[in-house]
Design a protein around this motif. Structure first.
Motif, mmCIF file in Angstrom:
data_model
loop_
_atom_site.group_PDB
_atom_site.id
_atom_site.type_symbol
_atom_site.label_atom_id
_atom_site.label_comp_id
_atom_site.label_asym_id
_atom_site.label_seq_id
_atom_site.Cartn_x
_atom_site.Cartn_y
_atom_site.Cartn_z
ATOM 1 N N GLY A 32 -23.534 42.587 -9.977
ATOM 2 C CA GLY A 32 -23.768 43.177 -11.297
ATOM 3 C C GLY A 32 -23.829 42.128 -12.388
ATOM 4 O O GLY A 32 -24.647 42.220 -13.305
ATOM 5 N N ALA A 33 -22.966 41.132 -12.305
ATOM 6 C CA ALA A 33 -22.985 40.058 -13.296
ATOM 7 C C ALA A 33 -24.297 39.293 -13.242
ATOM 8 O O ALA A 33 -24.835 38.887 -14.279
ATOM 9 C CB ALA A 33 -21.806 39.113 -13.067
ATOM 10 N N THR A 34 -24.826 39.107 -12.050
ATOM 11 C CA THR A 34 -26.105 38.412 -11.903
ATOM 12 C C THR A 34 -27.226 39.183 -12.594
ATOM 13 O O THR A 34 -28.067 38.598 -13.277
ATOM 14 C CB THR A 34 -26.440 38.217 -10.410
ATOM 15 O OG1 THR A 34 -25.379 37.489 -9.801
ATOM 16 C CG2 THR A 34 -27.733 37.461 -10.228
ATOM 17 N N PHE A 35 -27.228 40.504 -12.429
ATOM 18 C CA PHE A 35 -28.246 41.326 -13.086
ATOM 19 C C PHE A 35 -28.131 41.270 -14.605
ATOM 20 O O PHE A 35 -29.127 41.450 -15.310
ATOM 21 C CB PHE A 35 -28.142 42.785 -12.640
ATOM 22 C CG PHE A 35 -28.593 43.024 -11.226
ATOM 23 C CD1 PHE A 35 -29.637 42.309 -10.669
ATOM 24 C CD2 PHE A 35 -27.964 43.975 -10.454
ATOM 25 C CE1 PHE A 35 -30.053 42.533 -9.366
ATOM 26 C CE2 PHE A 35 -28.371 44.208 -9.147
ATOM 27 C CZ PHE A 35 -29.422 43.491 -8.605
ATOM 28 N N LEU A 36 -26.931 41.032 -15.110
ATOM 29 C CA LEU A 36 -26.708 40.970 -16.556
ATOM 30 C C LEU A 36 -26.731 39.540 -17.100
ATOM 31 O O LEU A 36 -26.353 39.296 -18.238
ATOM 32 C CB LEU A 36 -25.375 41.634 -16.903
ATOM 33 C CG LEU A 36 -25.292 43.118 -16.565
ATOM 34 C CD1 LEU A 36 -23.876 43.629 -16.776
ATOM 35 C CD2 LEU A 36 -26.271 43.900 -17.417
ATOM 36 N N PHE A 37 -27.159 38.585 -16.256
ATOM 37 C CA PHE A 37 -27.268 37.174 -16.630
ATOM 38 C C PHE A 37 -25.922 36.590 -17.075
ATOM 39 O O PHE A 37 -25.854 35.809 -18.020
ATOM 40 C CB PHE A 37 -28.346 36.969 -17.706
ATOM 41 C CG PHE A 37 -29.687 37.481 -17.281
ATOM 42 C CD1 PHE A 37 -30.426 36.816 -16.319
ATOM 43 C CD2 PHE A 37 -30.199 38.643 -17.834
ATOM 44 C CE1 PHE A 37 -31.660 37.300 -15.919
ATOM 45 C CE2 PHE A 37 -31.428 39.137 -17.440
ATOM 46 C CZ PHE A 37 -32.167 38.458 -16.471
ATOM 47 N N MET A 38 -24.874 36.995 -16.393
ATOM 48 C CA MET A 38 -23.532 36.457 -16.623
ATOM 49 C C MET A 38 -23.158 35.619 -15.407
ATOM 50 O O MET A 38 -23.736 35.798 -14.328
ATOM 51 C CB MET A 38 -22.523 37.599 -16.799
ATOM 52 C CG MET A 38 -22.783 38.483 -18.003
ATOM 53 S SD MET A 38 -21.751 39.968 -18.014
ATOM 54 C CE MET A 38 -20.124 39.260 -18.113
ATOM 55 N N PRO A 39 -22.183 34.713 -15.543
ATOM 56 C CA PRO A 39 -21.775 33.915 -14.384
ATOM 57 C C PRO A 39 -21.069 34.789 -13.339
ATOM 58 O O PRO A 39 -20.028 35.374 -13.619
ATOM 59 C CB PRO A 39 -20.825 32.864 -14.963
ATOM 60 C CG PRO A 39 -20.469 33.345 -16.315
ATOM 61 C CD PRO A 39 -21.508 34.306 -16.762
ATOM 62 N N PRO A 40 -21.632 34.911 -12.140
ATOM 63 C CA PRO A 40 -21.046 35.803 -11.138
ATOM 64 C C PRO A 40 -19.665 35.369 -10.659
ATOM 65 O O PRO A 40 -18.804 36.214 -10.407
ATOM 66 C CB PRO A 40 -22.057 35.794 -9.996
ATOM 67 C CG PRO A 40 -22.948 34.656 -10.240
ATOM 68 C CD PRO A 40 -22.869 34.316 -11.681
ATOM 69 N N SER A 41 -19.428 34.072 -10.559
ATOM 70 C CA SER A 41 -18.138 33.625 -10.040
ATOM 71 C C SER A 41 -16.994 34.014 -10.975
ATOM 72 O O SER A 41 -15.922 34.427 -10.516
ATOM 73 C CB SER A 41 -18.145 32.120 -9.798
ATOM 74 O OG SER A 41 -18.385 31.433 -11.006
ATOM 75 N N THR A 42 -17.215 33.907 -12.262
ATOM 76 C CA THR A 42 -16.180 34.292 -13.223
ATOM 77 C C THR A 42 -15.860 35.773 -13.110
ATOM 78 O O THR A 42 -14.695 36.177 -13.085
ATOM 79 C CB THR A 42 -16.632 33.964 -14.659
ATOM 80 O OG1 THR A 42 -16.965 32.584 -14.735
ATOM 81 C CG2 THR A 42 -15.559 34.285 -15.664
ATOM 82 N N MET A 43 -16.900 36.585 -13.012
ATOM 83 C CA MET A 43 -16.707 38.025 -12.891
ATOM 84 C C MET A 43 -16.044 38.377 -11.562
ATOM 85 O O MET A 43 -15.194 39.267 -11.496
ATOM 86 C CB MET A 43 -18.053 38.746 -13.028
ATOM 87 C CG MET A 43 -17.929 40.250 -13.077
ATOM 88 S SD MET A 43 -16.907 40.856 -14.438
ATOM 89 C CE MET A 43 -17.903 40.420 -15.830
ATOM 90 N N MET A 44 -16.406 37.692 -10.499
ATOM 91 C CA MET A 44 -15.818 37.962 -9.190
ATOM 92 C C MET A 44 -14.330 37.639 -9.173
ATOM 93 O O MET A 44 -13.522 38.422 -8.648
ATOM 94 C CB MET A 44 -16.544 37.159 -8.110
ATOM 95 C CG MET A 44 -17.938 37.660 -7.817
ATOM 96 S SD MET A 44 -18.893 36.553 -6.780
ATOM 97 C CE MET A 44 -17.999 36.668 -5.247
ATOM 98 N N LEU A 45 -13.958 36.515 -9.754
ATOM 99 C CA LEU A 45 -12.542 36.125 -9.794
ATOM 100 C C LEU A 45 -11.722 37.111 -10.627
ATOM 101 O O LEU A 45 -10.630 37.518 -10.229
ATOM 102 C CB LEU A 45 -12.403 34.711 -10.354
ATOM 103 C CG LEU A 45 -12.906 33.586 -9.453
ATOM 104 C CD1 LEU A 45 -12.981 32.278 -10.222
ATOM 105 C CD2 LEU A 45 -12.020 33.454 -8.231
#
Length: 111
Positions: A32-45
């Motif tokens: 979801g973060a990737t679709f919103l152009f956010m850093p995925p690793s930060t959101m995953m953690l």
């Protein structure tokens, strides 16, 4: 066919349920973060850390029943059901923790 004790089966199910909640939730948050152009690793953690306690709750049944079993059996002096419920909670916590650590390991160096 292998005959496995039902308590052991429930402990494994609790472990993998909690693991799956954390791991799956964090991975989907990364997508979801990737679709919103956010850093995925930060959101995953962040998601893995936030889901940890909810994964334990989901794995042990999502209600107050395990705590009620502990309370009623402890007051009656029956320690075997109490130990079983505590073991289920510990297995669920270990699964959630392992899921969080796997996400941390996958995101190592990215955040």
């Amino acid at each position: 066919m292998v005959n496995i004790h039902p308590v052991l089966v429930l402990a494994f199910i609790d472990f993998f349920t909690a693991f799956g909640v954390v791991f799956g939730g964090a991975m989907l948050a990364g997508i979801g973060a990737t679709f919103l152009f956010m850093p995925p690793s930060t959101m995953m953690l962040k998601t893995a850390a936030n889901l940890k306690i909810w994964a334990v709750v989901a794995a042990i049944g999502g209600s107050i029943d395990p705590i009620r079993v502990i309370e009623s059996n402890l007051s009656d002096g029956q320690l075997s059901p109490v130990a079983q419920q505590v073991a289920f909670i510990v297995c669920a916590f270990l699964g959630a923790h392992m899921g969080t650590e796997l996400i941390r390991w996958l995101c190592k160096g990215a955040a």
